[in-house]
Design a protein around this motif. Structure first.
Motif, PDB file in Angstrom:
ATOM      1  N   THR A 123       0.849  -1.194   0.000  1.00 18.06           N
ATOM      2  CA  THR A 123       0.000   0.000   0.000  1.00 18.06           C
ATOM      3  C   THR A 123       0.885   1.245   0.000  1.00 18.06           C
ATOM      4  OG1 THR A 123      -0.105  -0.106   2.420  1.00 18.06           O
ATOM      5  CG2 THR A 123      -1.972  -1.020   1.207  1.00 18.06           C
ATOM      6  N   ASP A 124       0.448   2.258  -0.701  1.00 17.61           N
ATOM      7  CA  ASP A 124       1.149   3.541  -0.703  1.00 17.61           C
ATOM      8  C   ASP A 124       0.147   4.675  -0.597  1.00 17.61           C
ATOM      9  OD1 ASP A 124       3.799   2.834  -0.779  1.00 17.61           O
ATOM     10  OD2 ASP A 124       3.974   2.922  -2.959  1.00 17.61           O
ATOM     11  N   LEU A 125       0.576   5.752   0.048  1.00 16.87           N
ATOM     12  CA  LEU A 125      -0.204   6.977   0.099  1.00 16.87           C
ATOM     13  C   LEU A 125       0.384   7.986  -0.884  1.00 16.87           C
ATOM     14  CD1 LEU A 125      -0.783   7.419   3.930  1.00 16.87           C
ATOM     15  CD2 LEU A 125      -2.383   6.536   2.215  1.00 16.87           C
ATOM     16  N   PHE A 126      -0.491   8.604  -1.669  1.00 15.84           N
ATOM     17  CA  PHE A 126      -0.083   9.622  -2.630  1.00 15.84           C
ATOM     18  C   PHE A 126      -0.747  10.943  -2.241  1.00 15.84           C
ATOM     19  CE2 PHE A 126       0.560   5.679  -4.831  1.00 15.84           C
ATOM     20  CZ  PHE A 126       1.661   5.892  -5.657  1.00 15.84           C
ATOM     21  N   ASN A 140       9.902   6.353  -5.298  1.00 21.65           N
ATOM     22  CA  ASN A 140       9.013   5.878  -4.244  1.00 21.65           C
ATOM     23  C   ASN A 140       9.625   4.646  -3.579  1.00 21.65           C
ATOM     24  OD1 ASN A 140       6.919   4.972  -2.636  1.00 21.65           O
ATOM     25  ND2 ASN A 140       5.379   5.019  -4.250  1.00 21.65           N
ATOM     26  N   ASP A 141       9.949   4.759  -2.290  1.00 19.17           N
ATOM     27  CA  ASP A 141      10.421   3.584  -1.566  1.00 19.17           C
ATOM     28  C   ASP A 141       9.372   3.068  -0.585  1.00 19.17           C
ATOM     29  OD1 ASP A 141      10.445   5.384   0.513  1.00 19.17           O
ATOM     30  OD2 ASP A 141      12.574   5.146   0.989  1.00 19.17           O
ATOM     31  N   GLY A 142       8.174   3.648  -0.631  1.00 18.01           N
ATOM     32  CA  GLY A 142       7.077   3.149   0.180  1.00 18.01           C
ATOM     33  C   GLY A 142       7.095   3.555   1.630  1.00 18.01           C
ATOM     34  N   SER A 143       8.089   4.311   2.065  1.00 18.41           N
ATOM     35  CA  SER A 143       8.207   4.611   3.493  1.00 18.41           C
ATOM     36  C   SER A 143       7.415   5.831   3.916  1.00 18.41           C
ATOM     37  CB  SER A 143       9.682   4.798   3.875  1.00 18.41           C
ATOM     38  OG  SER A 143      10.232   5.929   3.213  1.00 18.41           O
ATOM     39  N   TRP A 175      -3.514   0.277  -3.344  1.00 23.63           N
ATOM     40  CA  TRP A 175      -3.384  -1.009  -2.641  1.00 23.63           C
ATOM     41  C   TRP A 175      -3.587  -2.128  -3.648  1.00 23.63           C
ATOM     42  CZ3 TRP A 175      -7.929  -3.820  -0.039  1.00 23.63           C
ATOM     43  CH2 TRP A 175      -7.482  -4.952   0.657  1.00 23.63           C
ATOM     44  N   THR A 176      -2.768  -3.153  -3.542  1.00 20.77           N
ATOM     45  CA  THR A 176      -2.890  -4.272  -4.474  1.00 20.77           C
ATOM     46  C   THR A 176      -4.247  -4.952  -4.365  1.00 20.77           C
ATOM     47  OG1 THR A 176      -1.812  -5.697  -2.843  1.00 20.77           O
ATOM     48  CG2 THR A 176      -0.409  -4.729  -4.540  1.00 20.77           C
TER      49      THR A 176
END
Length: 881
Positions: free
Chosen positions: A395-398, A528-531, A466-467
């Protein structure tokens, strides 16, 4: 003498009965006394009749477990054998009959749980529980779980659709034969509260939506991403890494191999290396961005706790091959850690074809998800498998720049996608929901407030990718696992898993052991490293649109050493070039499991099944050996102040429920965290005390003058580590004195670390009577969040009500199993709670005692062993549909 006198007749006439005599006596009382007696008698009779009625109503939903029942749609008889704990094992002649019967049996025990889960997935919980459930429904509608599930039905294999349809038909056959009050007592309670609810028929997509909620609960690290963003805003980028350390105290699960042309080869020694990313994080110093992130954080908390993702959810799993086991065959152990509720997320079951063939290929037992056909974790006649969260970042927030009904991307204004939905609210007005989405996904920051409050002029919003919002094939994977016969079948089944991302341990009766990472893991672009939330208006922050190929995920079979441990630590070593996550579990549980296994194998020893069970119950606190010597060095006044410290002097670091030292240590731990960090962190991200915070403090203990120990609230004074430790010791002494006893020798960890099992919908009932009827208090509990016996608690939880203990168990091993591949009938399992979802069933909570004691129940598998253990036999007979 034939004749009698009148006197004789009087003396020999039948005497009136006791009731008649009492009535005559009462008639002789004064009128007021007679009235009082009638009222009292009426009250007693009413109470008796009421009690009889209540007992009848609450016991009405208990399912039939003996004799015969007609079940429309079956082609032949199906047998359901239950053991002393009510665990059902089902035998049928065809796959369709087997899946129908599983649906029927599951509905008979757990339908209310199934119904609530589907209401959660569809964003319809307010239909049952009123306005308090609306925020959670908003989030579910925003995420679109049910929409994705409906699309997913067209993606799964035809045989999976057939199994889903048969399962649904079995559920509905059970419902159609019963009135609502016969299905679950909770429907009667809802009716008493004014909500007249008749369950709808179950559908195939209900099962797929169930899987979405489970995946959200245990997959991804969205909460960690929000926490890191809010923490960065509070303390600054320069020092935030201190609170999110990259500590890894355990070896990766797969510490060999490399990617070769996109395929992971376990024997390869060269391959690609991970390219450093150049993340394009969003402007976390912007007040508007922070406001939106706070809204997002609050929105994520609106789901029921047993669906919301968060700390404490993980698993232990490990496997030992036959060369290192007492039996000469592999042993496999697993215990997933999930929210502590009743009924639990798992329902144990056995599914058996009387004659295993291509037409009916199932002979499997293990833990199922009520509402989903098949067995998710367990074994069949050939292979066994356990699962852990892979910890992959899925999951990532944009951060999005929104202007009215558009958003910005690469210098262009693109239209927001908008859909509108209506939430029906029990006892209230309908609520309109507007869901806005960008190319990355829906706007989570819209969930808490009407769109009008956040739209209009250019502003920031937060979208989630999210996948799980893409159609997947997890339902295929579950049934393929159940049919697997060897390592190749297992890997092919694992490749069908899309969510959640899992680390899967494997063993088979041929002696092989292995590990396979599974699930859809996105490939990110270099920005983007997802952190942290990234700038959604820049193309380099996006996902590529591809997932890591299943063949490229880390795996190993028959490793050197014959032992594999997967307990949420990093799945692969540094040679693995693709980013799986930037924040794996530090590995304290994995390191302790490895240490215990190494001790058992020292000097040619072998591991037994009992060793596996013992390791599952290992309650050593990973920081005890580091922190206790420092606590003992603190100089405290003799007597009251140092009584707790005295307990630590002889403590071995273990945390059984009887330990007073463990109670004191955990109280100190809570106070230490508050003293060191609460002055610098906002409430939303204060330390919960989990494994990440163990790693943080573990490092800071070597820095006694670190600024983190200083209390910013004291002017002109700079505190050190020892100042914080001293205050924590004194605060913990006072805390346990007020909560347990003045005498330190009377403290116990089990009393503080309570296992209060709320019904899954507990907080939504709004009725203390209903909650008292549905909830249970478990036996005294040991362990803690970073121990192998992972009974987590929240160090940041406020004391909401008098008498609440902050050390209350929040997440725990939801089930435990140990599989003996040399003798499957010698395997063992236990579930947190019991098989049944009916609070008046003896099997609602009859596994709590063995669970708390660290014991496993017998797990028979063969027909002969199941028959020997059976206490109830029910035959489901064909009937017309």
């Amino acid at each position: 003498m034939m004749g009698t006198t009148m006197a004789d007749e009087t003396t020999t006439a039948p005497r009136p009965g006791a009731l008649a005599r009492a009535r005559r006596a009462v008639l002789g009382w004064p009128p007021a006394a007679r009235l009082t007696s009638y009222v009292a008698l009426g009250v007693v009779l009413s109470l008796v009749l009421g009690l009889v009625l209540v007992v009848t109503v609450v016991r009405r939903p208990l399912p039939p477990t003996e004799g015969a029942e007609v079940m429309p749609g079956l082609t032949g008889d199906v047998e359901v054998l239950r053991d002393a704990h009510g665990v059902p094992q089902v035998w049928a002649d065809t796959t369709e009959d087997l899946m129908r019967a599983q649906g029927w049996v599951t509905a008979s025990e757990r339908f209310f749980q199934m119904d609530v889960r589907r209401h959660v997935a569809e964003g319809r919980l307010a239909e049952l529980f009123g306005a308090d459930a609306v925020p959670g429904d908003r989030l579910a509608r925003t995420l679109g779980w049910a929409r994705t599930a409906r699309a997913e039905l067209a993606v799964v294999e035809p045989e999976t659709r057939a199994a889903l349809a048969a399962y649904a038909a079995g559920v509905n056959a059970y419902l159609e034969a019963r009135g609502t009050s016969e299905v679950a007592v909770e429907y009667t309670l809802l009716g008493i509260g004014g909500v007249g609810h008749t369950p709808e028929p179950w559908s195939e997509t209900d099962s797929l939506a169930w899987l979405k909620t489970v995946a959200w609960e245990i997959g991804g690290d969205l909460d960690a991403e929000v926490d890191r963003a809010l923490t960065t805003a509070a303390v600054g980028e320069a020092v935030v890494d201190d609170l999110f350390p990259s500590t890894e105290v355990a070896d990766p699960v797969v510490d060999q191999g490399a990617l070769v042309d996109g395929v992971f080869e376990q024997d390869a020694v060269t391959g690609g290396t991970r390219n450093p990313l150049r993340p394009a994080y969003g402007p976390l110093d912007d007040p508007g961005v922070l406001d939106q992130l706070r809204r997002t954080d609050a929105a994520l908390d609106r789901l029921p706790s047993w669906v919301a993702s968060g700390a404490g959810r993980g698993s232990n799993a490990w496997v030992v091959d036959g060369d290192h086991s007492v039996t000469g065959a592999p042993l496999l152990a697993n215990d997933p850690h999930l929210d502590a509720t009743l009924p639990g997320v798992w329902m144990p079951v056995g599914l058996h074809c009387r004659e295993v063939s291509a037409a009916c290929p199932y002979d499997v037992a293990g833990s199922s998800l009520p509402g989903v056909p098949g067995v998710v974790v367990g074994h069949n006649a050939d292979v066994a498998w356990g699962v852990t969260s892979l910890g992959a970042d899925v999951t990532d927030l944009f951060l999005e720049r929104v202007d009215g009904d558009t958003y910005r991307f690469e210098g262009e204004s693109l239209p927001l996608r908008v859909r509108r939905e209506r939430i029906r609210v029990a006892g209230g007005d309908d609520v309109e929901v507007e869901v806005r989405s960008t190319r990355h996904g829906p706007l989570l920051s819209d969930v808490l407030d009407p769109v009008a409050d956040v739209a209009g002029s250019e502003d920031h919003a937060v979208a989630v990718r999210w996948t799980g919002l893409v159609t997947g094939t997890t339902a295929d994977a579950i049934l393929a696992l159940d049919r697997a016969a060897d390592w190749e079948d297992f890997r092919a089944a694992a490749a069908r898993f899309t969510l959640p991302a899992l680390g899967m341990v494997y063993a088979d009766t041929a002696g092989r052991v292995g590990f396979q990472a599974a699930g859809a893991v996105p490939v990110r672009k270099s920005g983007n490293d997802g952190s942290l939330p990234v700038a959604g208006w820049r193309a380099e922050t996006d996902w590529t649109g591809r997932d890591v190929p299943a063949a490229g995920l880390p795996s190993v079979v028959d490793p050197d050493g014959g032992v594999l441990v997967a307990a949420n630590q990093a799945a692969a070593g540094t040679r693995y070039p693709t980013l799986l996550t930037t924040s794996p579990d530090p590995g304290y549980r994995a390191a302790r499991i490895t240490e215990r296994l190494d001790a058992a194998l020292a000097e040619g020893g072998r591991v037994s099944a009992q060793d596996m069970v013992s390791i599952q119950g290992d309650d050593l606190h990973p920081l005890a050996d580091r922190l206790v010597p420092l606590l003992l060095d603190v100089d405290l006044p003799a007597g009251y102040a140092s009584d707790g410290q005295r307990l630590l002097a002889t403590w071995d670091g273990t945390q059984p429920p009887t330990s007073g030292a463990a109670a004191y240590f955990n109280a100190v731990w809570r106070s230490l965290l508050a003293g060191a960090f609460d002055d610098e962190l906002p409430l939303a991200v204060r330390p919960d005390g989990g494994a990440r915070w163990v790693a943080v403090v573990d490092r800071l203990l070597d820095e006694p003058d670190s600024p983190w120990w200083d209390d910013l609230g004291t002017d002109g004074e700079i505190e050190s580590r020892d100042d914080v430790l001293r205050d924590a010791l004194l605060d913990a002494r006072d805390d346990l004195t007020s909560r347990q006893a003045f005498e330190a020798d009377e403290w116990t960890w089990g009393r503080a670390h309570a296992l209060d099992l709320e019904a899954a919908t507990g907080p939504l009932w709004g009725s203390d009577v209903a909650r008292a009827f549905l909830d249970r208090t478990g036996p005294p509990t040991g362990g803690s969040g970073a121990a192998v016996e992972a009974t987590d608690w929240d160090a940041a939880a406020p004391d909401e009500e008098p008498g609440d203990d902050p050390w209350r168990v929040t997440t725990a091993p939801s089930m435990r199993m140990v599989v003996d591949l040399g003798d499957l009938d010698a395997s063992g399992w236990v579930t947190l709670g019991g098989v049944s979802g009916h609070p008046t069933s003896p099997h609602y909570d009859d596994q709590l005692d063995p669970w708390a004691a660290g014991d496993l129940l017998a797990w028979p598998f063969s027909r002969e062993a199941v028959e020997d253990a059976a206490e109830d036999v029910l035959v489901l007979e064909p009937g017309e549909e």
